[in-house]
Design an enzyme around this catalytic site. Structure first.
Site, short mmCIF file in Angstrom:
data_model
loop_
_atom_site.label_atom_id
_atom_site.label_comp_id
_atom_site.label_asym_id
_atom_site.label_seq_id
_atom_site.Cartn_x
_atom_site.Cartn_y
_atom_site.Cartn_z
N ASN A 56 0.70 -1.07 -0.38
CA ASN A 56 0.10 0.18 -0.08
C ASN A 56 0.56 1.41 0.03
O ASN A 56 1.51 1.57 1.47
CB ASN A 56 -0.53 -0.05 1.16
CG ASN A 56 -1.72 1.45 1.32
OD1 ASN A 56 -1.78 2.31 0.48
ND2 ASN A 56 -2.04 1.73 2.26
N TRP A 57 0.65 2.40 -1.03
CA TRP A 57 1.63 3.31 -0.98
C TRP A 57 1.34 4.36 -0.77
O TRP A 57 1.76 5.83 -0.87
CB TRP A 57 1.96 3.72 -2.47
CG TRP A 57 3.06 2.44 -3.36
CD1 TRP A 57 3.84 0.95 -2.64
CD2 TRP A 57 3.65 2.42 -4.94
NE1 TRP A 57 4.46 0.50 -3.53
CE2 TRP A 57 4.71 1.13 -4.49
CE3 TRP A 57 3.59 2.78 -5.64
CZ2 TRP A 57 5.07 0.57 -5.84
CZ3 TRP A 57 4.19 2.52 -7.21
CH2 TRP A 57 5.13 0.89 -7.10
N LYS A 58 -0.20 4.73 -0.12
CA LYS A 58 -0.49 5.27 0.44
C LYS A 58 -0.82 6.42 -0.42
O LYS A 58 -1.08 6.38 -1.64
CB LYS A 58 -0.02 6.18 1.98
CG LYS A 58 0.35 4.39 2.67
CD LYS A 58 0.85 4.54 4.17
CE LYS A 58 1.29 3.54 4.86
NZ LYS A 58 0.38 3.43 6.25
N HIS A 78 -9.39 0.89 4.69
CA HIS A 78 -8.50 0.48 5.29
C HIS A 78 -9.24 1.82 6.89
O HIS A 78 -9.27 3.48 6.58
CB HIS A 78 -7.13 1.43 4.58
CG HIS A 78 -6.61 1.70 4.90
ND1 HIS A 78 -5.83 2.81 6.06
CD2 HIS A 78 -5.28 0.51 4.37
CE1 HIS A 78 -4.35 2.16 6.50
NE2 HIS A 78 -4.02 1.13 5.42
N GLU A 104 -7.02 4.18 8.19
CA GLU A 104 -6.92 6.09 7.71
C GLU A 104 -7.87 6.27 6.89
O GLU A 104 -7.91 7.31 7.66
CB GLU A 104 -5.37 6.09 6.73
CG GLU A 104 -4.24 5.80 7.88
CD GLU A 104 -2.93 5.29 6.51
OE1 GLU A 104 -3.27 5.38 5.12
OE2 GLU A 104 -1.80 4.77 7.44
N GLU A 127 -5.86 -5.60 10.54
CA GLU A 127 -4.49 -4.71 10.52
C GLU A 127 -5.01 -3.72 12.22
O GLU A 127 -5.74 -2.62 11.60
CB GLU A 127 -4.66 -3.74 9.84
CG GLU A 127 -4.08 -3.84 7.91
CD GLU A 127 -3.84 -3.13 7.21
OE1 GLU A 127 -2.67 -3.57 7.03
OE2 GLU A 127 -4.45 -1.93 6.93
N GLY A 161 1.98 2.19 10.89
CA GLY A 161 2.56 3.05 11.23
C GLY A 161 3.29 3.37 12.05
O GLY A 161 3.93 4.32 12.36
N SER A 190 2.86 -2.00 10.51
CA SER A 190 4.48 -2.23 10.58
C SER A 190 5.53 -3.39 9.79
O SER A 190 5.71 -4.23 10.81
CB SER A 190 4.75 -2.02 12.02
OG SER A 190 4.22 -0.53 12.51
N GLY A 245 2.91 -1.15 4.39
CA GLY A 245 2.39 0.59 4.16
C GLY A 245 3.81 0.97 4.35
O GLY A 245 4.21 1.01 3.00
N GLY A 246 4.39 1.77 5.13
CA GLY A 246 5.31 2.54 5.10
C GLY A 246 6.94 2.33 4.33
O GLY A 246 7.45 2.67 3.09
C1 PEP Z 1 -1.55 0.14 5.96
O1 PEP Z 1 -0.70 1.83 5.49
O2 PEP Z 1 -2.36 -0.21 5.26
C2 PEP Z 1 -0.20 -0.74 6.81
C3 PEP Z 1 0.19 -1.48 7.23
O3 PEP Z 1 1.19 0.68 6.76
P1 PEP Z 1 1.90 0.33 7.89
O4 PEP Z 1 2.97 -1.27 6.81
O5 PEP Z 1 3.00 1.59 7.42
O6 PEP Z 1 2.58 0.43 9.16
#
Ligand code: PEP
Length: 264
Positions: free
Chosen positions: A17-19, A106, A108, A182, A188, A225, A246-247
């Site tokens: 997930n490139w957000k 998601h 966010e 999640e 994050g 994470s 994600g990140g």
């Molecule tokens: C996500 O955006 O779905 C996610 C799991 O982010 P991160 O890996 O940065 O915690």
């Protein structure tokens, strides 16, 4: 890409997930370079990238040209197929420019964009209606986690029941539903759940899907994470069907290191 669910659902799904990154299309190529000599074990792993929607056509074209065996996901979709909804992008539109999946719900979006279970439900229906695979995100905030696993399970069940409300079992035929567990406190923050904690909730989700929805084979991923150091703990665990990253997936070096762990 045409998905034959029985083929793909046997593989672990690693979705990136490139957000809302990167700012410039030129930086996409740099990220995609990480895949060049990755030598991913494609018998075991399905890889999906979820870029901002504006980059979907460009990435789909690149994948088509180089015959990349990588799936594409939208990060969201509208609940209607078209209409007077300024700024929205429908699942059909995503599908027509190369998306295979839509990430729905998601945290966010739930937290910062006011997405309720009702909205998530409409979006799941819209994505399935467009014949996109669905990656439905669920997960509890820290206040809920602190109250213990019974409360966590109740919270997750409410999210799943909300998201899948009034969807006919026949609707799932030929369309893949994945769930990404999640926990919000892990997203994050650099504080991933332990694989044991993740598996406890994932097993619970599996039992709800099987018993209440007649879906015995959904892939259930962990997200929160995940990075190059811990990715194998999750994706090689028998009870976990992949990861939503994600990140770490928008950092070239980290992405390359993650892909290395998935080599054949
Ligand atoms: C996500 O955006 O779905 C996610 C799991 O982010 P991160 O890996 O940065 O915690």
């Amino acid at each position: 890409m045409i998905r034959i669910i029985s083929d793909y659902s046997m593989k672990k799904l690693i979705a990136f997930n490139w957000k809302m990154y990167p700012k410039k299309a030129a930086d996409i190529e740099g990220l995609l370079l990480a895949f060049d000599d990755a030598n991913i074990d494609t018998d075991r792993y399905e890889i999906a990238i979820a870029p901002p929607a504006v980059y979907l056509p460009m990435i789909a074209d690149i994948f088509y040209e180089v015959k990349a065996d990588i799936s594409l996901a939208m990060q969201n979709c509208a609940w209607q197929s078209e209409g007077a909804l300024t700024g929205e992008i429908s699942a059909e539109m995503g599908k027509n420019v190369g998306a295979d999946y839509a990430i729905i719900g998601h945290s966010e979006r739930r937290m910062h964009l006011g997405e309720t279970d009702e909205v998530v439900n409409k979006k799941v229906k819209a994505a399935m209606g467009a014949r996109l695979g669905v990656i439905l995100c669920v997960g509890e905030p820290i206040e809920v986690r602190k109250q213990g696993i019974v409360v966590v399970k109740k919270y997750i069940k409410r999210q799943i029941d909300g998201a899948l409300h009034a969807i006919e079992p026949s609707s799932y035929r030929g369309i893949e539903l994945c769930i990404a567990y999640e926990p919000i406190w892990a997203i994050g923050t650099g504080k991933a759940a332990t694989p044991e904690d993740a598996v406890e909730v994932i097993a619970f989700i599996r039992s709800i899907l099987n018993t209440n929805y007649g879906i015995p084979t959904a892939r259930i991923l962990y997200g929160g994470s995940v990075n190059a150091k811990n990715v194998t703990l999750f994706v090689e665990h028998d009870g976990i069907d992949g990861a939503l990253v994600g990140g770490a997936s928008i950092n070239k070096k980290e992405l390359k290191s993650i892909l290395k762990t998935l080599h054949s």
